[in-house]
Design a protein around this motif. Structure first.
Motif, short mmCIF file in Angstrom:
data_model
loop_
_atom_site.label_atom_id
_atom_site.label_comp_id
_atom_site.label_asym_id
_atom_site.label_seq_id
_atom_site.Cartn_x
_atom_site.Cartn_y
_atom_site.Cartn_z
N TYR A 105 0.85 -1.18 0.00
CA TYR A 105 0.00 0.00 0.00
C TYR A 105 0.89 1.24 0.00
O TYR A 105 1.87 1.32 0.73
CB TYR A 105 -0.94 0.01 1.21
CG TYR A 105 -2.07 -0.98 1.09
CD1 TYR A 105 -3.27 -0.63 0.48
CD2 TYR A 105 -1.91 -2.28 1.55
CE1 TYR A 105 -4.30 -1.55 0.35
CE2 TYR A 105 -2.94 -3.21 1.42
CZ TYR A 105 -4.13 -2.84 0.83
OH TYR A 105 -5.15 -3.75 0.69
N SER A 106 0.54 2.21 -0.85
CA SER A 106 1.30 3.45 -0.94
C SER A 106 0.99 4.32 0.27
O SER A 106 0.04 4.06 1.01
CB SER A 106 0.92 4.20 -2.23
OG SER A 106 -0.39 4.73 -2.11
N PRO A 107 1.79 5.39 0.50
CA PRO A 107 1.49 6.31 1.62
C PRO A 107 0.11 6.94 1.53
O PRO A 107 -0.46 7.35 2.54
CB PRO A 107 2.59 7.38 1.47
CG PRO A 107 3.72 6.68 0.79
CD PRO A 107 3.06 5.71 -0.15
N LEU A 108 -0.45 7.00 0.31
CA LEU A 108 -1.79 7.55 0.13
C LEU A 108 -2.89 6.50 0.26
O LEU A 108 -4.07 6.79 0.08
CB LEU A 108 -1.89 8.24 -1.23
CG LEU A 108 -0.94 9.42 -1.46
CD1 LEU A 108 -1.09 9.96 -2.88
CD2 LEU A 108 -1.18 10.51 -0.43
N GLY A 109 -2.50 5.25 0.56
CA GLY A 109 -3.48 4.19 0.77
C GLY A 109 -3.88 3.44 -0.48
O GLY A 109 -4.78 2.60 -0.43
N GLU A 110 -3.21 3.71 -1.61
CA GLU A 110 -3.54 3.02 -2.85
C GLU A 110 -2.83 1.67 -2.90
O GLU A 110 -1.67 1.56 -2.52
CB GLU A 110 -3.13 3.87 -4.04
CG GLU A 110 -3.57 3.30 -5.38
CD GLU A 110 -3.23 4.23 -6.53
OE1 GLU A 110 -3.89 4.13 -7.58
OE2 GLU A 110 -2.30 5.05 -6.39
N GLU A 123 -0.73 -1.11 -4.35
CA GLU A 123 0.31 -1.16 -5.36
C GLU A 123 0.90 -2.57 -5.43
O GLU A 123 0.83 -3.33 -4.46
CB GLU A 123 1.44 -0.18 -5.05
CG GLU A 123 1.05 1.28 -5.16
CD GLU A 123 2.23 2.22 -4.92
OE1 GLU A 123 3.32 1.70 -4.57
OE2 GLU A 123 2.08 3.43 -5.08
N GLU A 142 2.75 15.83 -5.38
CA GLU A 142 1.48 15.33 -4.87
C GLU A 142 0.91 16.20 -3.77
O GLU A 142 -0.30 16.19 -3.52
CB GLU A 142 1.67 13.90 -4.35
CG GLU A 142 2.01 12.89 -5.44
CD GLU A 142 2.26 11.51 -4.88
OE1 GLU A 142 2.38 11.38 -3.64
OE2 GLU A 142 2.35 10.55 -5.67
N MET A 143 1.78 16.98 -3.09
CA MET A 143 1.33 17.87 -2.02
C MET A 143 0.95 19.25 -2.53
O MET A 143 0.52 20.11 -1.77
CB MET A 143 2.44 18.01 -0.97
CG MET A 143 2.94 16.70 -0.40
SD MET A 143 1.64 15.73 0.39
CE MET A 143 1.27 16.79 1.78
#
Length: 223
Positions: free
Chosen positions: A101-106, A108, A151-152
């Motif tokens: 899971y990516s830091p954004l919760g996706e 992968e 992304e930020m």
């Protein structure tokens, strides 16, 4: 008698030293527990490649794999980009990878290998280049098509109309984007990022690490 007393003191000193050393070793062992690693299971995932993704330098580093039930973002090292893009067509593929899971919760998938109807591509380290990549100095100008952000939402570069990306350092990016908004014409000097073997670029963008940027009549040092 005197010699016997001296010998006794030496024995006592040695014994005390050994005991202290043993005690210190036990304490050190208690403070350094054994490191445990979690086994990472490799899962086979079959599906169709629907969309390619690229990093901030416009180098391909992933794609979306669509299955009957789910959609995965498959990530791979950039040196595999050209081979993967040349090998994958509209046919289904089988990805062997580790789901994370990516830091954004996706969700992968870290690519281990990929099987097409014609070949299997393995995630191996890149070959050591036989020739050293030369650093290309550039001195040019262009019109800012847009300000590139991460992304930020923080500015990280200028994208010019000729598909040149001027990479900006984080501590100077906001000042520069305030001085040169979208539509401004600027001049720059810097080093163009070399394109390594195996990499594939979206729309053939080139990336320049700037040394100077000139806005109007003012030139600024970028470092």
């Amino acid at each position: 008698m005197k010699n016997q007393t001296v010998k006794s003191l030496l024995v006592l000193t040695l014994a005390t030293g050994l005991a202290t050393e043993t005690f210190a070793q036990k304490i050190h062992q208690k403070k350094s527990p054994l490191r445990t690693e979690v086994l990472q299971k490799i899962n086979p995932i079959s599906g169709n490649v629907k969309e390619w993704v690229f990093n901030q330098d416009f180098v391909y580093d992933g794609f979306y794999l669509e299955t009957n039930a789910e959609k995965y973002l498959v990530k791979f090292p950039i040196h595999l980009g050209a081979e993967l893009r040349n090998s994958i067509s509209n046919n289904p593929v089988v990805v062997q990878g580790v789901v994370k899971y990516s830091p954004l919760g996706e969700k992968e998938v870290e690519l281990v290998s990929l099987k097409t109807p014609n070949k299997v591509i393995y995630n191996l380290p890149p070959e050591i280049p036989t020739n050293v990549l030369e650093k290309k100095f550039v001195n040019n100008s262009g019109k800012i098509k847009e300000v590139q952000t991460n992304e930020m939402g923080d500015p990280i570069g200028f994208i010019l109309e000729d598909r040149t990306v001027l990479r900006l350092p984080k501590h100077l990016s906001k000042q520069l984007t305030n001085l040169a908004p979208q539509g401004s014409t600027i001049s720059y000097t810097g080093i163009e990022k070399s394109k390594a073997n195996g990499e594939a670029y979206y729309n053939d963008y080139s990336v320049v690490r700037c040394n100077t940027i000139t806005i109007g009549e003012d030139q600024y040092l970028i470092k």
